[in-house]
Write an enzyme that holds these catalytic residues in place. Structure first.
Site, PDB file in Angstrom:
ATOM      1  N   LYS A 164      74.664  38.110  79.297  1.00 53.98           N
ATOM      2  CA  LYS A 164      75.098  37.689  80.881  1.00 53.98           C
ATOM      3  C   LYS A 164      74.714  39.058  81.874  1.00 53.98           C
ATOM      4  O   LYS A 164      74.494  38.845  83.210  1.00 53.98           O
ATOM      5  CB  LYS A 164      76.675  37.726  80.917  1.00 53.98           C
ATOM      6  CG  LYS A 164      77.150  37.533  82.369  1.00 53.98           C
ATOM      7  CD  LYS A 164      76.696  36.337  82.977  1.00 53.98           C
ATOM      8  CE  LYS A 164      77.649  35.978  84.111  1.00 53.98           C
ATOM      9  NZ  LYS A 164      78.318  36.754  85.071  1.00 53.98           N
ATOM     10  N   GLU A 171      69.370  37.711  88.603  1.00 58.14           N
ATOM     11  CA  GLU A 171      70.073  37.253  90.109  1.00 58.14           C
ATOM     12  C   GLU A 171      69.940  38.284  90.989  1.00 58.14           C
ATOM     13  O   GLU A 171      69.448  37.993  92.221  1.00 58.14           O
ATOM     14  CB  GLU A 171      71.435  37.002  89.451  1.00 58.14           C
ATOM     15  CG  GLU A 171      72.280  36.691  90.613  1.00 58.14           C
ATOM     16  CD  GLU A 171      73.856  36.741  90.168  1.00 58.14           C
ATOM     17  OE1 GLU A 171      74.330  37.333  90.826  1.00 58.14           O
ATOM     18  OE2 GLU A 171      74.341  35.815  89.371  1.00 58.14           O
TER      19      GLU A 171
END
Length: 292
Positions: A164, A171
């Site tokens: 993550k 991102e």
């Protein structure tokens, strides 16, 4: 299946609802009594049948450590704790060891989906021993998006949060690229509708993505992002990604530059950071700062 869920904020509250819609029983606890099902962690644990599963959705660091410490004294051998917050993977290793001393299992779950997860589902990156992960399969199935993708048992303890973390680093770089392109288009007199250029990219282009869709949403709400101050926080995972890259001698120039760009946003009103702030608000409900 029964689940105790600690932390009913923007994501935790929606996760509780999605799991319940799938037919499972969720007992939620939050410091805010207006959203909590019970008044204490003791009451939450008492309401679950053994072997218990307790999912923690609180901020990383001290708050998560405090909850783990308290659960150590409340849970029994055979129970399982899931950390679904944005903890650093090195903390996972510590928490797993601490709980293992009492015979309690531990799973780390990186969760992506933001405020849209209730309807669209959450992408789940999970780390932990196979026996503990498989026990949680019904909950993962309830949370993930429909279809074959959106869930992965990434590896041993810490792997879920590490995956993550890298996801969030990517991102950062993707948002920075959209923001830089948007600023350049805004500066060219011949381009008369930057918003419609972004909209045209939503179909048939190699840069189409959910982030692009969210950028168009933001521009529909405020075409030139004039209501936003060019300031964007970082969640911490971008920093951890860069630190991990240094530790493993892996070059990450784009991700590192995007992190530094956020630091720069705190010095001046950055046009690029207007777009970053708008995107973070669109997908995660993160706070934005208004122009005065």
């Amino acid at each position: 299946m029964q689940l105790g869920l600690i932390g009913l904020g923007k994501m935790g509250g929606n996760m509780r609802e999605r799991i319940r819609r799938a037919g499972h029983t969720v007992i939620g606890y939050d410091r805010n009594p207006d959203v909590s099902d019970v008044s204490s962690l003791q009451e939450l644990v008492s309401g679950l049948e053994a072997p218990r599963v307790v999912w923690v959705m609180v901020p990383a660091g001290g708050p998560t450590q405090s909850v783990v410490d308290e659960l150590c004294g409340l849970l029994s051998p055979g129970d399982t704790v899931v950390d679904g917050g944005n903890s650093r993977w090195t903390d996972d290793e510590k928490h797993a060891g601490q709980l293992a001393e009492r015979g309690i299992g531990f799973v780390d779950a990186g969760v992506s989906g933001g405020v849209w997860g209730l309807e669209n589902g959450y992408a789940l990156m999970v780390g932990g021993d196979k026996e503990h992960v498989e026990r949680l399969h019904p909950i993962f199935e309830a949370l993930k998006p429909e279809g074959p993708y959106g869930y992965v048992h990434a590896g041993t303890v810490g792997a879920g949060h590490f995956a993550k973390m890298v996801h969030n680093g990517i991102e950062y770089a993707m948002m920075q690229a959209y923001a830089e392109g948007w600023e350049l288009l805004e500066q060219v007199e011949s381009v008369t509708s930057v918003r419609e250029v972004f909209r045209s990219w939503q179909e048939g282009t190699v840069i189409r993505s959910w982030l692009l869709d969210l950028a168009v949403n933001a521009l529909d709400e405020d075409e030139h992002l004039q209501k936003l101050r060019g300031y964007a926080e970082d969640s911490g995972e971008g920093r951890w990604t860069v630190e991990a890259a240094i530790d493993h001698s892996v070059p990450l120039p784009a991700i590192t530059a995007s992190l530094f760009a956020r630091f720069a946003s705190r010095q001046d009103d950055s046009p690029q950071m207007k777009m970053i702030a708008a995107l973070r608000n669109q997908f995660g409900g993160h706070a934005v700062e208004s122009t005065k």
